[in-house]
Design an enzyme around this catalytic site. Structure first.
Site, PDB file in Angstrom:
ATOM      1  N   LYS A 280       0.861  -1.093  -0.141  1.00 21.30           N
ATOM      2  CA  LYS A 280       0.260  -0.048   0.045  1.00 21.30           C
ATOM      3  C   LYS A 280       1.116   1.310  -0.134  1.00 21.30           C
ATOM      4  O   LYS A 280       1.899   1.364   0.652  1.00 21.30           O
ATOM      5  CB  LYS A 280      -0.860  -0.001   1.217  1.00 21.30           C
ATOM      6  N   GLU A 364     -19.567  -4.887  10.926  1.00 25.04           N
ATOM      7  CA  GLU A 364     -20.576  -4.175  11.577  1.00 25.04           C
ATOM      8  C   GLU A 364     -21.582  -4.909  12.484  1.00 25.04           C
ATOM      9  O   GLU A 364     -22.156  -4.677  13.709  1.00 25.04           O
ATOM     10  CB  GLU A 364     -20.964  -2.932  10.871  1.00 25.04           C
ATOM     11  N   ARG A 392     -25.496  -1.186   8.036  1.00 23.46           N
ATOM     12  CA  ARG A 392     -25.284  -2.850   7.844  1.00 23.46           C
ATOM     13  C   ARG A 392     -25.874  -3.374   8.908  1.00 23.46           C
ATOM     14  O   ARG A 392     -26.194  -4.769   8.729  1.00 23.46           O
ATOM     15  CB  ARG A 392     -23.493  -3.203   7.657  1.00 23.46           C
TER      16      ARG A 392
HETATM   17  C1  LIG Z   1     -18.782  -1.628   5.535  1.00 23.34           C
HETATM   18  C2  LIG Z   1     -17.852  -0.859   5.558  1.00 23.34           C
HETATM   19  N1  LIG Z   1     -16.997  -0.691   6.762  1.00 23.34           N
HETATM   20  C3  LIG Z   1     -15.813   0.164   6.912  1.00 23.34           C
HETATM   21  C4  LIG Z   1     -15.401   0.934   5.581  1.00 23.34           C
HETATM   22  C5  LIG Z   1     -14.285   1.804   5.694  1.00 23.34           C
HETATM   23  N2  LIG Z   1     -13.097   1.104   4.894  1.00 23.34           N
HETATM   24  C6  LIG Z   1     -13.076   1.678   3.705  1.00 23.34           C
HETATM   25  S1  LIG Z   1     -11.721   0.900   2.861  1.00 23.34           S
HETATM   26  C7  LIG Z   1     -11.370  -0.125   4.247  1.00 23.34           C
HETATM   27  C8  LIG Z   1     -10.151  -0.992   4.349  1.00 23.34           C
HETATM   28  C9  LIG Z   1     -10.225  -1.801   3.071  1.00 23.34           C
HETATM   29  O1  LIG Z   1      -9.019  -2.444   3.314  1.00 23.34           O
HETATM   30  P1  LIG Z   1      -8.595  -3.774   2.183  1.00 23.34           P
HETATM   31  O2  LIG Z   1     -10.148  -4.209   1.873  1.00 23.34           O
HETATM   32  O3  LIG Z   1      -7.559  -4.444   2.567  1.00 23.34           O
HETATM   33  O4  LIG Z   1      -8.127  -2.724   1.045  1.00 23.34           O
HETATM   34  P2  LIG Z   1      -6.770  -1.592   0.939  1.00 23.34           P
HETATM   35  O5  LIG Z   1      -7.417  -0.463   1.236  1.00 23.34           O
HETATM   36  O6  LIG Z   1      -5.853  -2.427   1.857  1.00 23.34           O
HETATM   37  O7  LIG Z   1      -6.475  -1.725  -0.591  1.00 23.34           O
HETATM   38  C10 LIG Z   1     -12.387   0.341   5.218  1.00 23.34           C
HETATM   39  C11 LIG Z   1     -12.344  -0.374   6.687  1.00 23.34           C
HETATM   40  C12 LIG Z   1     -16.366   0.562   4.430  1.00 23.34           C
HETATM   41  N3  LIG Z   1     -15.837   1.281   3.562  1.00 23.34           N
HETATM   42  N4  LIG Z   1     -17.193  -0.222   4.352  1.00 23.34           N
HETATM   43 MG   LIG Z   2      -5.787  -4.331   2.436  1.00 23.63          MG
END
Ligand SMILES: Cc1ncc(C[n+]2csc(CCOP(=O)(O)OP(=O)(O)O)c2C)c(N)n1
Ligand SMILES: [Mg+2]
Ligand SMILES: CC(=O)[C@@H](O)[C@H](O)COP(=O)(O)O
Length: 629
Positions: A280, A364, A392
């Site tokens: 990342k 959630e 959710r």
């Molecule tokens: C239901 C929900 N909860 C929390 C979030 C906040 N959120 C956005 S991106 C993320 C982390 C995503 O991590 P990953 O899937 O590993 O993708 P990366 O950012 O590492 O590429 C979170 C918790 C969200 N978008 N949707």
């Molecule tokens: Mg990730």
């Protein structure tokens, strides 16, 4: 100066490039991302991590005939650059500009919109099964991050894939980060794979094996190599148990390897998972050094990564600091976040009470039921979940918390318009979705000090409660050293009046005060009320002013449908009070991304908007009231 990126008007143009030219394109994209997002703000870290993955996907597959589904899709900027939106990229997350997530209405290449996590596998499976039913041949490719696999919906999909389709490709983009470090057993499991000596060896072998398959491999070598690639399969793999073939882990930045791998996977007649290891923030050291900060942020210095100094404390920070105080005095107070320790500011709580801090991942629904379980044992869980993400968990709120009258506190950050993230993130529905649920006390503070008092109120209340507060900073009130509980169901009369009463809910109280000031200049006597409680609503206050005044105005940073103003209408109707009511709030539609103040003006959530709607009633009131003075 970019040589290749400006020539990419569609994915077809990518296919004209050689592999070395693709590598140059990757660097051009990286530089463009860093420079452009420095101005607009956005999810720079996640997008720098998927540059090669996205290029290789578009090189091998053919959107829009083939369908790409990105989980959350906050990492879709590279996809947007490669699908005809390069010239508009500087408008991303800007008013009237590109959306920061995939949007079906924005491009035919955006097969599925998102913003909330955990949806990609289910949507992709739906597309795959629909394709099979229609006799289609297109490819369906889901790109999901490692944290997407902390989300339960992903497993609901995995449970169905192998039994429902033969052809679907899942790319697990594993950078070991959610917004914070990824959490839970699945994060440990992925980490074990990545660091296991057997897989490190296989990872090296994969390059050689895939090279032979996709390179100059003769037929007989291909079969042998394919068997060898099968050797990449870990029989004990989680995905294998779900009936998918697992490949990897491979280097998610190795373009030649990615291209060969996707060409190989494209030919498989079985659902497959490719485990790609990425970094990342790759290519921008500040984003590598500060993963949490550069997951998503406002404008920054593209050289140093420096951002504007933090000014006034946000509501989130006041929430966290207050929770520390409550927890210091009450050992039963616990804090729960669903993968948002940074956004909810619970990462400020954690150091003080590490054993009473729980990050459950992007889960959630689980967070709410987990909180309910803790509450049955005498604990007081403060569940900090954005209003939009708490959608959710509607059934767990009803079924597991409210029905059992368990003392869980829902701290709904981002309650109101969220701004640049747009319709997937605006917290505009929580009053509607909670108001219909019995047993829940629902509070909305006018400022930071009242937020703290509402938290104390929730702590002392022996039942479910919810507090909604907006993104960012408030009016900057001084927070008392010790919060004081409020009288549940009692509004605060800011100023009395007899002609018009204005209810200003939460952050919109200043608009109510300004509207009152403008009306007073017309000679009207105007009452201003801080409702404080959406539920139980202060019926006596509403009925009293409803009878006394000639007009009721309500302000709320929430949709009108089922919102606070609706509740006022219900109270007046039940008391057979026919005083006209002007409700100021968001209309029954999804609100685009943009700057909060500009959107409020556009949609009439303003003093002028209120006065315009009140105008028809003011003349009658003026004539009637002034005539009797
Ligand atoms: C239901 C929900 N909860 C929390 C979030 C906040 N959120 C956005 S991106 C993320 C982390 C995503 O991590 P990953 O899937 O590993 O993708 P990366 O950012 O590492 O590429 C979170 C918790 C969200 N978008 N949707
Ligand atoms: Mg990730
Ligand atoms: C993509 C996602 O859902 C989060 O990164 C979200 O954008 C954070 O929102 P805030 O910036 O309001 O914390």
């Amino acid at each position: 100066m970019s040589k290749f990126l400006p020539t990419i008007e569609s994915p077809a143009d990518i296919k004209k490039l050689t592999i070395p030219q693709l590598a140059e394109l990757a660097e051009e994209i990286r530089e463009r991302l860093i420079q452009s997002v420095a101005k607009t703000g956005g999810h720079i870290g996640p997008n720098l991590g998927v540059v090669e993955l996205t290029i290789a996907m578009h090189y091998v597959f053919d959107t829009p005939q083939d369908s790409f589904v990105f989980d959350v899709s906050h990492q879709s900027y590279v996809h947007k650059l490669l699908t005809g939106r390069e010239s508009r990229f500087e408008t991303i997350r800007q008013p009237d500009g590109l959306n920061g997530f995939m949007l079906r209405t924005e491009s035919e290449h955006d097969s599925f919109g998102a913003g909330h996590a955990g949806t990609a596998l289910s949507a992709a499976l739906g597309m795959a099964v629909a394709r099979d039913l229609s006799g289609g041949t297109e490819h369906i490719v889901a790109l999901a991050g490692d944290a997407a696999f902390t989300c339960g919906i992903s497993y609901e999909a995995l449970n169905n894939i192998a039994g429902q389709t033969k052809r679907m490709i899942i790319v697990l983009n594993d950078n070991e980060w959610s917004i914070d470090k990824n959490v839970g057993a699945i994060a440990s499991y992925f980490h074990t794979i990545i660091t296991h000596p057997r897989f490190t060896y296989l990872h090296d072998r994969a390059s050689e094996l895939i090279e032979r398959i996709g390179g100059k491999a003769a037929k007989h070598v291909q079969r042998k190599a394919e068997e060898s690639v099968k050797g990449l399969l870990g029989p004990s793999m989680l995905f294998e148990e779900f009936g998918l073939d697992y490949y990897g882990p491979i280097d998610g930045h190795d373009l030649p390897l990615l291209v060969k791998t996707f060409q190989f996977l494209k030919a498989q007649n079985k659902p497959v998972v490719l485990h790609a290891i990425t970094q990342k923030g790759k290519g921008f050291q500040p984003a590598i050094d500060k993963q949490k900060k550069f997951h998503g942020l406002g404008p920054y210095d593209p050289e140093t990564g420096d951002t504007a100094a933090a000014g006034q404390k946000t509501y989130s920070e006041i929430f966290a600091e207050t929770l520390v105080k409550l927890a210091n005095n009450d050992p039963k107070v616990v804090a729960i976040t669903a993968a948002m320790p940074n956004g909810t500011a619970l990462d400020l709580f954690r150091p003080s009470h590490p054993t009473r801090y729980f990050d459950v991942g992007i889960a959630e629904e689980h967070a709410v039921i987990f909180a309910a379980g803790m509450a049955t044992k005498g604990y007081k869980p403060f569940c900090a979940i954005y209003s939009t993400f708490l959608q959710r968990a509607f059934d767990p709120i009803v079924h597991d918390v409210a029905l059992q009258e368990l003392p869980v506190v829902f701290c709904m950050d981002r309650g109101g318009l969220s701004g640049d993230d747009g319709p997937t993130h605006h917290g505009l529905f929580d009053i509607s979705y909670l108001r219909c649920v019995p047993n829940i006390v629902h509070m909305v503070p006018k400022d930071e000090d009242e937020l703290a008092d509402m938290m104390q109120t929730a702590l002392e209340h022996n039942g479910p409660s919810a507090i909604r507060y907006p993104r960012g900073t408030g009016p900057g009130s001084t927070v008392k050293a010790q919060p004081v509980a409020l009288t549940i169901g009692k509004a605060e009369v800011i100023q009395d009046g007899a002609d018009v009463v204005i209810f200003g809910l939460g952050a919109l109280l200043p608009l109510a005060k300004e509207t009152a000031s403008r009306l007073s200049k017309l000679g009207l006597s105007v009452a201003v009320v801080n409702p404080r409680f959406v539920k139980p609503i202060d019926r006596a206050c509403i009925e009293g002013y409803g009878r006394k005044c000639g007009l009721v105005i309500t302000f709320e940073d929430h949709v009108l449908a089922g919102g606070f103003g609706s509740s006022v209408l219900e109270v007046l109707s039940a008391a057979e009070i026919n005083t006209p009511v002007v409700r100021i709030g968001w209309p029954d539609q999804f609100i685009e991304h943009g700057k909060v103040d500009a959107l409020r003006d556009k949609y009439g959530i303003s003093v002028d908007g209120a006065l315009h709607q009140a105008q028809p009633y003011l003349n009658a009131i003026l004539q009637e009231r002034l005539a009797h003075r």
